[in-house]
Design an enzyme around this catalytic site. Structure first.
Site, PDB file in Angstrom:
ATOM      1  N   HIS A  41     -36.324 -13.618 -65.335  1.00  0.00           N
ATOM      2  CA  HIS A  41     -35.529 -14.469 -64.789  1.00  0.00           C
ATOM      3  C   HIS A  41     -34.931 -15.496 -65.344  1.00  0.00           C
ATOM      4  O   HIS A  41     -35.776 -15.850 -66.349  1.00  0.00           O
ATOM      5  CB  HIS A  41     -35.923 -14.697 -63.290  1.00  0.00           C
ATOM      6  N   HIS A 121     -32.536 -20.452 -69.674  1.00  0.00           N
ATOM      7  CA  HIS A 121     -33.193 -19.411 -70.577  1.00  0.00           C
ATOM      8  C   HIS A 121     -34.034 -18.322 -69.801  1.00  0.00           C
ATOM      9  O   HIS A 121     -34.394 -18.583 -68.695  1.00  0.00           O
ATOM     10  CB  HIS A 121     -34.276 -20.302 -71.427  1.00  0.00           C
TER      11      HIS A 121
END
Ligand code: 2AM
Length: 165
Positions: A41, A121
């Site tokens: 995620h 990220h």
């Protein structure tokens, strides 16, 4: 008093998850612990432990956003937290605006923002101290269309992230 460990995230659809997994498979063997495919995620806002009574108000902050795409086109080893991440070489103003807007509302609910700047990220692996030179990463284009509230749970099999809203 029951607490839930929560964060807001961009949560991949199945195609994006598969693309992340395929791109990561090209990096093996890795020195660290790969993140479970189901846990991949982008963290948008980390909250930590939150009382159950606050869940509903937080869930109301999750939901659809006008779609935009982030190209995760490079690998970075962040040496201090020892995580291997996929990041983007392009600025992500839409993502930054979502994070800012969310924190404005979280601030009113008494949550404190991490002072570090938001860097979109995907953590691919943890406890990574070094990577082989010449690792090749395949760009993953991730179209974001919603923000999810996610609970971090601990089971026998390890940490598992469950989208709640
Ligand atoms: P990450 O996004 O860099 O991987 C759930 O713990 C998620 O929240 C993780 O993916 C984690 O890092 C992110 N996170 C951000 N700040 C955190 C903190 N102070 N403690 C734990 N996790 C944090």
């Amino acid at each position: 008093m029951s607490e839930h460990r929560l964060f807001f995230a961009f949560w991949p659809d199945e195609a994006t998850r598969a693309a992340l997994e395929a791109a990561r498979a090209g990096l093996f063997p890795l020195s660290g612990r790969p993140v479970e495919p189901a846990n991949l995620h982008v963290t948008v806002a980390f909250l930590g432990g939150v009382e159950a009574s606050r869940l509903e108000r937080l869930a109301a902050l999750a939901g659809p956003v006008a779609p935009f795409t982030i190209a995760f086109d490079r690998l970075e080893l962040w040496r201090k937290p020892k995580v291997l991440t996929a990041t983007s070489s392009q600025p992500a103003p839409r993502a930054a605006a979502i994070v800012d807007g969310l924190w404005q509302r979280l601030d009113r609910l008494g949550f404190a923002r991490d002072p570090r700047p938001f860097v979109p990220h995907v953590t691919l692996a943890r406890d990574v101290r070094s990577v082989r030179p010449g690792l090749r990463w395949t760009t993953v284009a991730w179209t974001v269309d919603r923000v999810c509230l996610v609970e971090s749970t601990v089971a026998e099999a390890g940490v598992r992230y469950l989208p709640l809203a």
